[in-house]
Design a protein around this motif. Structure first.
Motif, PDB file in Angstrom:
ATOM      1  N   LYS A 155      31.044  16.012  18.609  1.00  0.00           N
ATOM      2  CA  LYS A 155      31.466  14.931  17.728  1.00  0.00           C
ATOM      3  C   LYS A 155      32.113  13.806  18.533  1.00  0.00           C
ATOM      4  O   LYS A 155      31.821  12.622  18.329  1.00  0.00           O
ATOM      5  N   ARG A 156      32.970  14.165  19.488  1.00  0.00           N
ATOM      6  CA  ARG A 156      33.617  13.148  20.336  1.00  0.00           C
ATOM      7  C   ARG A 156      32.619  12.492  21.270  1.00  0.00           C
ATOM      8  O   ARG A 156      32.700  11.280  21.527  1.00  0.00           O
ATOM      9  N   LEU A 157      31.663  13.280  21.795  1.00  0.00           N
ATOM     10  CA  LEU A 157      30.662  12.715  22.701  1.00  0.00           C
ATOM     11  C   LEU A 157      29.825  11.671  21.978  1.00  0.00           C
ATOM     12  O   LEU A 157      29.536  10.595  22.537  1.00  0.00           O
ATOM     13  N   ARG A 158      29.443  11.953  20.759  1.00  0.00           N
ATOM     14  CA  ARG A 158      28.647  10.992  19.987  1.00  0.00           C
ATOM     15  C   ARG A 158      29.448   9.725  19.700  1.00  0.00           C
ATOM     16  O   ARG A 158      28.893   8.628  19.627  1.00  0.00           O
ATOM     17  N   GLN A 159      30.763   9.854  19.556  1.00  0.00           N
ATOM     18  CA  GLN A 159      31.612   8.685  19.318  1.00  0.00           C
ATOM     19  C   GLN A 159      31.768   7.843  20.579  1.00  0.00           C
ATOM     20  O   GLN A 159      31.925   6.621  20.498  1.00  0.00           O
ATOM     21  N   TYR A 217      19.562  27.242  17.446  1.00  0.00           N
ATOM     22  CA  TYR A 217      19.103  28.615  17.260  1.00  0.00           C
ATOM     23  C   TYR A 217      20.017  29.385  16.306  1.00  0.00           C
ATOM     24  O   TYR A 217      19.730  30.538  15.982  1.00  0.00           O
ATOM     25  N   HIS A 218      21.128  28.768  15.924  1.00  0.00           N
ATOM     26  CA  HIS A 218      22.111  29.413  15.041  1.00  0.00           C
ATOM     27  C   HIS A 218      22.297  28.512  13.825  1.00  0.00           C
ATOM     28  O   HIS A 218      22.860  27.416  13.942  1.00  0.00           O
ATOM     29  N   ASP A 219      21.820  28.948  12.671  1.00  0.00           N
ATOM     30  CA  ASP A 219      21.808  28.060  11.509  1.00  0.00           C
ATOM     31  C   ASP A 219      23.202  27.607  11.104  1.00  0.00           C
ATOM     32  O   ASP A 219      23.385  26.480  10.640  1.00  0.00           O
ATOM     33  N   ARG A 220      24.216  28.433  11.299  1.00  0.00           N
ATOM     34  CA  ARG A 220      25.570  28.009  10.941  1.00  0.00           C
ATOM     35  C   ARG A 220      26.074  26.914  11.875  1.00  0.00           C
ATOM     36  O   ARG A 220      26.735  25.978  11.449  1.00  0.00           O
ATOM     37  N   ASN A 221      25.765  27.049  13.181  1.00  0.00           N
ATOM     38  CA  ASN A 221      26.131  25.984  14.119  1.00  0.00           C
ATOM     39  C   ASN A 221      25.483  24.671  13.721  1.00  0.00           C
ATOM     40  O   ASN A 221      26.125  23.607  13.712  1.00  0.00           O
ATOM     41  N   LEU A 222      24.190  24.744  13.418  1.00  0.00           N
ATOM     42  CA  LEU A 222      23.460  23.531  13.080  1.00  0.00           C
ATOM     43  C   LEU A 222      24.005  22.903  11.801  1.00  0.00           C
ATOM     44  O   LEU A 222      24.150  21.677  11.709  1.00  0.00           O
ATOM     45  N   PHE A 223      24.333  23.735  10.823  1.00  0.00           N
ATOM     46  CA  PHE A 223      24.902  23.234   9.578  1.00  0.00           C
ATOM     47  C   PHE A 223      26.196  22.473   9.844  1.00  0.00           C
ATOM     48  O   PHE A 223      26.405  21.365   9.314  1.00  0.00           O
ATOM     49  N   GLU A 224      27.079  23.039  10.655  1.00  0.00           N
ATOM     50  CA  GLU A 224      28.359  22.387  10.940  1.00  0.00           C
ATOM     51  C   GLU A 224      28.161  21.082  11.704  1.00  0.00           C
ATOM     52  O   GLU A 224      28.831  20.078  11.440  1.00  0.00           O
ATOM     53  N   LEU A 225      27.247  21.067  12.653  1.00  0.00           N
ATOM     54  CA  LEU A 225      26.984  19.847  13.422  1.00  0.00           C
ATOM     55  C   LEU A 225      26.445  18.735  12.528  1.00  0.00           C
ATOM     56  O   LEU A 225      26.809  17.567  12.686  1.00  0.00           O
ATOM     57  N   VAL A 226      25.562  19.100  11.596  1.00  0.00           N
ATOM     58  CA  VAL A 226      25.023  18.112  10.660  1.00  0.00           C
ATOM     59  C   VAL A 226      26.111  17.649   9.694  1.00  0.00           C
ATOM     60  O   VAL A 226      26.260  16.451   9.439  1.00  0.00           O
ATOM     61  N   ARG A 227      26.882  18.578   9.179  1.00  0.00           N
ATOM     62  CA  ARG A 227      27.921  18.221   8.217  1.00  0.00           C
ATOM     63  C   ARG A 227      28.962  17.287   8.822  1.00  0.00           C
ATOM     64  O   ARG A 227      29.441  16.360   8.159  1.00  0.00           O
ATOM     65  N   GLU A 228      29.289  17.507  10.102  1.00  0.00           N
ATOM     66  CA  GLU A 228      30.302  16.689  10.766  1.00  0.00           C
ATOM     67  C   GLU A 228      29.713  15.443  11.427  1.00  0.00           C
ATOM     68  O   GLU A 228      30.428  14.735  12.137  1.00  0.00           O
ATOM     69  N   ASP A 229      28.424  15.173  11.200  1.00  0.00           N
ATOM     70  CA  ASP A 229      27.772  13.987  11.748  1.00  0.00           C
ATOM     71  C   ASP A 229      27.942  13.924  13.268  1.00  0.00           C
ATOM     72  O   ASP A 229      28.242  12.876  13.827  1.00  0.00           O
ATOM     73  N   ALA A 230      27.729  15.077  13.935  1.00  0.00           N
ATOM     74  CA  ALA A 230      28.003  15.189  15.358  1.00  0.00           C
ATOM     75  C   ALA A 230      26.770  15.044  16.238  1.00  0.00           C
ATOM     76  O   ALA A 230      26.899  14.989  17.460  1.00  0.00           O
ATOM     77  N   ILE A 231      25.569  14.996  15.643  1.00  0.00           N
ATOM     78  CA  ILE A 231      24.343  14.923  16.441  1.00  0.00           C
ATOM     79  C   ILE A 231      23.364  13.929  15.823  1.00  0.00           C
ATOM     80  O   ILE A 231      23.428  13.622  14.637  1.00  0.00           O
ATOM     81  N   ASP A 232      22.459  13.459  16.683  1.00  0.00           N
ATOM     82  CA  ASP A 232      21.375  12.577  16.246  1.00  0.00           C
ATOM     83  C   ASP A 232      20.040  13.295  16.207  1.00  0.00           C
ATOM     84  O   ASP A 232      19.122  12.862  15.507  1.00  0.00           O
TER      85      ASP A 232
END
Length: 381
Positions: free
Chosen positions: A234-238, A251-266
């Motif tokens: 999240k900080r890197l994207r900022q 590869y981990h659906d929970r990780n991906l969900f959190e990254l998407v929810r927190e707007d941390a990846i493109d």
């Protein structure tokens, strides 16, 4: 259409040297160097004689992968209908043991058999292809700047518009290499830099910022930080203008969900094997679509079986808006009769029944890992 037998065979294939066209060996990726690749070929046969083929990882110890299929997965499969994909996937939810890569290879073989039984190419069962040709990204390991620049010019001449390279061992070397690659084609290639979880937060920021200052465009900066680092991404994207992507986290659906929810990846680089199959990958598409995250498919020196599955999947998935990585062209051999080739930077989506490839059992035997006996689990008829 009942499943009668499940067979798993480990194979090893050399990677062509970099002195050969399309060769990339030795392929330096982070702290690992590849000169050959281990894969597990999966064969599922129904009581009606329909055969489905799948492919998954076999390393680092083929006997572990084979035992997982022989002792855990196959007994659950044999006697089931080949279309029971959901219930098969639900049968292997163990809290401390991850069998998903092996389930993914078997699930792929089930899809192949199911589509063959219907007399349809796999992409029709996935919603229908939207294109006949899939542009793919050319992949390079870590080399010196001069060689990387020459490889980039060659790839562009061959029609590739996107090139992925590894990095993460040294910031100065990564910046020098990517800058040389960019200048070699006058900026006419989009690059992907894969850090393979090797960078600290500071190194990732410095690498991205220096490439931005040099005018080097990255389609995305892939997994520079370790997995399970939501705050770091999240900080890197900022901090950077460069799009940020993840691979191993996908590869981990929970990780991906959190990254998407927190707007941390493109971007997310998914892979149908480590997530457990085509159906789990299809489910991820909805999450990524709602999160406005771009998607590409990963490659791990896949043979023709998985390459076919990826081409079917990408062609039928509008959410996958970025070219998949492919490295199968660098393999010295394959188990399919007609090998996939890249033409003008793209590969053709098969149209035959199932995966649309003919697997040679003779080639499987020739490439079998020395000492690795194929394992078959079958029902008594």
């Amino acid at each position: 259409m009942e499943i009668a037998s499940v067979e798993a065979t480990p194979v090893e294939v050399d990677i062509e040297p970099r002195s050969e066209p399309y060769g990339v060996s030795p392929y330096v990726a982070g702290y690992t160097t590849f000169e050959e690749v281990l894969r597990l070929v999966v064969r599922v046969e129904t009581v009606d004689g329909v055969v489905g083929w799948g492919e998954t990882m076999a390393g680092p110890e083929p006997n572990v992968a084979m035992a997982a299929i022989e002792h855990v997965i196959a007994p659950e499969l044999v006697g089931r209908q080949v279309w029971e994909l959901e219930s098969v996937l639900d049968a292997f939810e163990y809290p401390y043991i991850d069998l998903t890569p092996y389930v993914g290879g078997v699930e792929m073989a089930m899809w192949d058999a199911l589509a063959k039984e219907k007399g349809a190419p796999l992409h029709q069962l996935l919603g229908g292809k939207r294109t006949d040709e899939v542009p793919v990204a050319y992949c390079l390991g870590i080399t010196d700047p001069e060689e990387a620049a020459a490889q980039t010019r060659w790839a562009r001449e061959e029609g590739f518009e996107v090139l992925k390279t590894k990095g993460g061992l040294d910031v100065d070397q990564d910046v020098e290499r990517l800058t040389a690659m960019h200048e070699a084609v006058d900026g006419d290639v989009k690059f992907r830099l894969d850090g393979n979880q090797t960078m600290s937060f500071g190194e990732a920021v410095e690498t991205g910022a220096r490439l931005e200052d040099a005018g080097v465009y990255l389609q995305y900066f892939e997994q520079p930080l370790r997995v399970d680092n939501l705050g770091g991404y999240k900080r890197l994207r900022q901090r950077l203008r460069t799009p940020i992507g993840v691979n191993e986290d996908a590869y981990h659906d929970r990780n991906l969900f959190e990254l998407v929810r927190e707007d941390a990846i493109d971007a997310a680089v998914v892979d149908m094997v480590p997530v457990g199959g085509l159906l789990p990958t299809k489910k991820l598409m909805g999450l990524l679509d709602e999160g406005n995250v771009s998607v590409a498919h990963h490659s791990s020196f896949d043979l023709g079986i998985k390459t076919a599955a990826v081409l079917h999947f990408v062609a039928a998935s509008p959410v996958m808006d970025l070219p998949p990585d492919r490295v199968n062209y660098a393999l010295a051999d394959d188990v399919v009769e007609d090998r996939f080739e890249a033409s003008d930077g793209a590969m053709t989506v098969p149209d035959g029944p199932g995966l649309g490839v003919d697997v040679s059992r003779e080639r499987v035997e020739d490439l079998r890992v020395s000492g690795g006996e194929g394992i078959t689990y079958e029902v008594s008829l």
